[in-house]
Design a protein around this motif. Structure first.
Motif, PDB file in Angstrom:
ATOM      1  N   TRP A 197       0.883  -1.344  -0.294  1.00  0.00           N
ATOM      2  CA  TRP A 197      -0.196   0.310  -0.268  1.00  0.00           C
ATOM      3  C   TRP A 197       0.546   1.306   0.315  1.00  0.00           C
ATOM      4  CZ3 TRP A 197      -0.893   4.731   3.139  1.00  0.00           C
ATOM      5  CH2 TRP A 197      -2.047   4.434   2.282  1.00  0.00           C
ATOM      6  N   TYR A 198       1.800   1.062   0.523  1.00  0.00           N
ATOM      7  CA  TYR A 198       2.787   2.695   0.344  1.00  0.00           C
ATOM      8  C   TYR A 198       3.586   2.602  -0.503  1.00  0.00           C
ATOM      9  CZ  TYR A 198       2.262   3.069   5.916  1.00  0.00           C
ATOM     10  OH  TYR A 198       1.858   3.972   6.772  1.00  0.00           O
ATOM     11  N   LEU A 199       3.851   1.822  -1.187  1.00  0.00           N
ATOM     12  CA  LEU A 199       4.658   1.244  -2.992  1.00  0.00           C
ATOM     13  C   LEU A 199       3.557   2.689  -3.452  1.00  0.00           C
ATOM     14  CD1 LEU A 199       6.975   1.704  -4.000  1.00  0.00           C
ATOM     15  CD2 LEU A 199       6.131  -1.167  -4.546  1.00  0.00           C
ATOM     16  N   ILE A 200       2.951   2.392  -3.940  1.00  0.00           N
ATOM     17  CA  ILE A 200       1.255   2.848  -4.767  1.00  0.00           C
ATOM     18  C   ILE A 200       0.833   4.173  -4.240  1.00  0.00           C
ATOM     19  CG2 ILE A 200      -1.441   2.663  -4.663  1.00  0.00           C
ATOM     20  CD1 ILE A 200      -0.860  -1.140  -4.553  1.00  0.00           C
ATOM     21  N   TYR A 201       1.179   4.251  -2.467  1.00  0.00           N
ATOM     22  CA  TYR A 201       1.050   5.396  -2.476  1.00  0.00           C
ATOM     23  C   TYR A 201       2.028   6.774  -2.555  1.00  0.00           C
ATOM     24  CZ  TYR A 201      -0.031   9.179   0.545  1.00  0.00           C
ATOM     25  OH  TYR A 201      -0.411  10.593   1.350  1.00  0.00           O
ATOM     26  N   ALA A 202       3.332   6.085  -2.443  1.00  0.00           N
ATOM     27  CA  ALA A 202       4.487   6.751  -2.836  1.00  0.00           C
ATOM     28  C   ALA A 202       4.308   7.198  -4.610  1.00  0.00           C
ATOM     29  CB  ALA A 202       5.859   5.954  -2.976  1.00  0.00           C
ATOM     30  N   ALA A 203       3.851   6.388  -5.226  1.00  0.00           N
ATOM     31  CA  ALA A 203       3.168   6.011  -6.681  1.00  0.00           C
ATOM     32  C   ALA A 203       2.528   7.035  -7.108  1.00  0.00           C
ATOM     33  CB  ALA A 203       2.990   4.738  -7.703  1.00  0.00           C
ATOM     34  N   TYR A 204       1.569   7.205  -6.040  1.00  0.00           N
ATOM     35  CA  TYR A 204       0.292   8.394  -6.210  1.00  0.00           C
ATOM     36  C   TYR A 204       0.929   9.384  -6.058  1.00  0.00           C
ATOM     37  CZ  TYR A 204      -4.035  10.786  -4.708  1.00  0.00           C
ATOM     38  OH  TYR A 204      -5.399  11.644  -4.210  1.00  0.00           O
ATOM     39  N   HIS A 205       1.615   9.799  -4.973  1.00  0.00           N
ATOM     40  CA  HIS A 205       2.766  10.773  -4.510  1.00  0.00           C
ATOM     41  C   HIS A 205       3.774  11.555  -5.923  1.00  0.00           C
ATOM     42  CE1 HIS A 205       0.581  12.573  -1.861  1.00  0.00           C
ATOM     43  NE2 HIS A 205      -0.221  11.438  -1.191  1.00  0.00           N
ATOM     44  N   LEU A 206       4.317   9.895  -6.466  1.00  0.00           N
ATOM     45  CA  LEU A 206       5.342  10.360  -7.316  1.00  0.00           C
ATOM     46  C   LEU A 206       4.185  11.455  -8.380  1.00  0.00           C
ATOM     47  CD1 LEU A 206       8.111   9.945  -7.943  1.00  0.00           C
ATOM     48  CD2 LEU A 206       7.678   8.402  -9.179  1.00  0.00           C
TER      49      LEU A 206
END
Length: 185
Positions: free
Chosen positions: A26-35
């Protein structure tokens, strides 16, 4: 680099740290979202400084960014609602640090939203919309995880689905509106 891009770059870094510390996709997906938002804000800042080209075409591109962000966001909502997110509170410091940054970003975006509401600049309008869109959801998700117990599981699930649907719809509508407005002007 703009202040908004720095905020979102911080989110990316903190999300990646959390991803590895908590072993959470989930945090990886969240990182992609904010990237995605970091790139959009950086691109906005660079375009405003150069002030070259068709600003309304740029406004359309930001609309496309928001539509992509809406679908990445939807993936996050699915993870959270199915409890496949592994959002741990083993490191509350990370939760509070990211929550504080989210709160600051939200306040900043609301100030910008009201301050620039009458602006006719496509760049400023795009920047305002990016800031507003990027400050959603995380704070609510983390606070529910931190402060709700097993007895509140259904309530947390329901609130996540309702808020997630509202935010997804808002991002999608905002992106589509920006694309249509950019084509008209």
């Amino acid at each position: 680099m703009t202040t908004g891009a720095i905020y979102n770059a911080f989110y990316v870094i903190m999300s990646l740290v959390s991803c590895f510390a908590l072993q959470s996709v989930w945090y990886l997906i969240y990182a992609a979202y904010h990237l995605l938002f970091t790139i959009a804000k950086f691109y906005t800042g660079q375009s405003m400084q150069r002030n070259k080209g068709d600003s309304w075409k740029f406004y359309q591109y930001v609309g496309y960014f928001l539509i992509i962000a809406a679908f990445i966001f939807h993936i996050m909502v699915v993870f959270v609602s199915q409890h496949d997110d592994n959002i741990g509170v083993a490191y509350p410091f990370l939760v509070y640090l990211i929550a504080l940054t989210t709160f600051i970003n939200f306040i900043s975006s609301m100030i910008q939203l009201f301050r620039l509401r009458r602006s006719s600049s496509a760049y400023l309008k795009a920047s305002k919309n990016i800031s507003f869109a990027s400050s959603f959801f995380f704070l609510q998700t983390m606070m529910l995880r931190q402060f709700s117990g097993p007895a509140d599981a259904y309530f947390s699930w329901l609130i996540t689905i309702i808020l997630g649907t509202c935010v997804f719809s808002t991002l999608l509508i905002l992106g589509i509106t920006m694309i249509i407005s950019g084509r008209k002007k």
